[in-house]
Design a protein around this motif. Structure first.
Motif: not given
Lengths: 406, 212
Positions: A76, A89, A93, A194, A198
């Motif tokens: 995260y 978002r 995600s 991911t 991010e």
């Protein structure tokens, strides 16, 4: 013409036939629209809804990490913004969806796996003791899958089943445990994609902040030099010029001008020192971070205990670390009312961790006071993280991590 | 007196030599980099050394280290260290080297020629010359035990910490020498230090206390 008509007729029939799916689809529009409107209305609450899911996933990360013997990092990003934007978002995600997928998979299998593992232990002595008492037990209660009704069966089948149970216990149960942890790792650890996506988003943000901070710093230095030092030196040169012109006519006045010029130069030097300290503290280049922090700690009004690992980091990181500790110690001296301070510095290959702690009154608020905001900005500019823990009456802990990629 | 200087900037080195010359001293050697300092000092055994903290090749604290090493090899060698900025840690390290003859001044002070030569004389005579900025760093840092002092006593302590003797302090503050010693007595009493006569030991005591 004929052909064209036939084609249209066929097409018409086909289109009417498509109503078999079209009409239900139309009917489905209503709940879909309702669902969309509802989810649209519920969207702002998504961040709060995701929180327990993340907490659950984090607990599993720690548990599975223990099983696997390696940490499962959180994918995260720290929440940025609120309500709608944050919800969108979260929806975008991949971590959110992977968490949900894990929850479904884990929710469906965890109980069964635990049941197998728990049941197989008592099953083994139960099965192996069957030959001793099967004849006395009521019909259907003595064995799980077959009925024992004769001695030959009773002396073979329980051992076969015991072997099977033992196999489950020795082979399957440990694997279940590993599979479960593996499932967690597969779904809960950041995937390459991911984490990259991010990271890119995060880096774009911090880079913008870094450029902003850097620009502000350059403007400040320019202003300090231009308005302070340079102006002082110009004034001194002016006085020296005047003194030169008056030297023969009025030596007394010339001398006064000389003295004023000297004062001006001294003042300029003092200002220059301040500016230089702000750019890169000289003691840092002389003695390295450890030495500079020792000097810093020695200059504090309260005793500050140092726990610093030697070893050098890139200059920008050391300067930031020095600034963080200096600012934190200034805050402690000014606001905390502490009697003791602690500074710990850990140097790992890829990062520098700084811990500044005091036993003061706590309640430090990063939104008030420019010191903490300055720390946060400077740390963010280097892609680091700042954590502040300051409960009322329990002192303040500032933890800063600076990456120093090596 | 015979003096060895170490300074890497040619302009400043020449300037210093000129200034010392004008002050009636003899510059017997001038070193331009860190490794040259110690041999020059050992060869000439001067009455005093004037060293820049930052010297090539590293431009860190070569001069300071050379000063400390020189004082270890030549006990009692008077050393006046000049620096573009002052750091209380460096002052403590210099003074930790032991008896007499230590100075630590901002380079700016060279501009006040008389004061600079005075400081050099004091150092050469085995005394101490600490930059007022070092002293104020010390005074602001450990302010807790100093809070009991009156403003006047603090002033006296500050001047004392720079290495000035009672007569100079009295002249600076425009008070009698007797009241200076009374103030010093009060300072020592409040800080719990036994009074002594030597200016340098007074500074050492004050520094030791403030750095504790």
């Amino acid at each position: 013409m004929n052909r064209l008509l036939r084609r249209s007729a066929e097409a018409t029939a086909e289109l009417v036939g498509a109503l078999r799916t079209g009409l239900p689809a139309m009917a489905g529009l209503v709940p879909l629209a309702a669902g969309l409107v509802l989810s649209f209305l519920l969207l702002p609450w998504l961040p709060s809804a995701v929180k327990p899911l993340r907490a659950l996933a984090n607990a599993e990360r720690r548990r599975a990490g223990r099983v696997l013997g390696r940490e499962i990092p959180e994918p995260y990003r720290p929440p940025s913004g609120e309500g709608f934007g944050e919800a969108l978002r979260l929806l975008r995600s991949p971590s959110t969806w992977r968490d949900a997928a894990w929850m479904a998979a884990h929710g469906l299998t965890a109980l069964a796996a635990a049941a197998v593992a728990v049941a197989v232990w008592p099953a083994i002595p139960f099965t192996l003791s069957l030959p001793l008492w099967w004849w006395a037990a009521p019909e259907g209660s003595q064995a799980a899958f077959i009925t024992l009704d004769s001695w030959p069966k009773a002396l073979t089948m329980p051992f076969l089943q015991g072997a099977l149970d033992l196999g489950i216990l020795l082979w399957l149960v440990p694997r279940l445990r590993r599979w479960q942890a593996g499932l967690a790792e597969a779904l809960l650890s950041p995937t390459r994609r991911t984490s990259l996506a991010e990271r890119v988003e995060e880096l774009a943000e911090t880079r913008a902040e870094a450029l902003e901070a850097h620009g502000a710093e350059l403007r400040r230095i320019e202003r300090d030099l231009h308005d302070g030092t340079q102006a002082q030196l110009v004034a001194a040169a002016l006085r020296l010029g005047l003194a030169d012109r008056r030297f023969d006519a009025d030596p007394g006045a010339a001398r006064t001008l000389f003295l004023e010029a000297r004062e001006g130069v001294e003042e300029a030097l003092t200002q220059l020192r301040t500016v230089i300290r702000g750019i890169y503290p000289p003691i840092l280049s002389d003695r390295g971070l450890a030495g500079a922090l020792r000097a810093l700690a020695a200059g504090q009004p309260i005793p500050v205990e140092l726990d610093v690992e030697d070893g050098r980091a890139p200059a920008a990181v050391e300067a930031a670390a020095y600034f963080v500790v200096a600012e934190a110690l200034t805050n402690i001296a000014r606001h905390s009312g502490a009697r003791h301070g602690w500074v710990a510095l850990r140097r790992e290959p890829a990062r520098l961790t700084i811990n500044v702690r005091d036993d003061g009154k706590g309640g430090a608020d990063p939104d008030r006071g420019s010191g903490l905001a300055g720390i946060r900005r400077r740390v963010a500019a280097l892609d680091g993280t700042t954590r502040l823990h300051s409960p009322d009456g329990e002192g303040t802990t500032l933890q800063v991590e600076l990456p120093c990629g090596s | 007196m015979r003096i060895v200087i170490a300074e890497d900037s040619v302009l400043l080195r020449e300037g210093l030599a000129m200034l010392l010359d004008a002050g009636g001293h003899e510059v017997v050697a001038a070193a331009g980099s860190g490794p040259d300092v110690l041999p020059a000092l050992l060869e000439h055994r001067p009455d005093a050394a004037v060293l820049d903290v930052r010297l090539p090749p590293g431009f860190r604290d070569e001069g300071l280290r050379a000063a400390i090493e020189a004082r270890r090899r030549l006990p009692g060698l008077p050393v006046l260290v000049l620096s573009q900025y002052v750091e209380q840690t460096y002052a403590a390290e210099l003074l930790a080297g032991g008896a007499g003859g230590v100075g630590y001044l901002l380079k700016d002070r060279v501009g006040r020629v008389d004061e600079f030569l005075d400081a050099l004389d004091r150092v050469a005579a085995g005394g101490t010359a600490l930059d007022p900025e070092v002293v104020s760093q010390l005074m602001t840092s450990r302010h807790d035990p100093l809070q009991e002092l009156t403003p006047r006593e603090r002033e006296v302590l500050g001047l004392m910490a720079q290495g000035l003797d009672n007569a100079t302090i009295a002249a600076t503050l425009v008070i009698t020498e007797r009241s200076v010693s009374k103030h010093i007595g009060a300072v020592f009493a409040k800080l719990g230090l036994p009074p002594t006569d030597s200016g340098h030991r007074r500074v050492l005591a004050v520094l030791a206390y403030l750095n504790s």
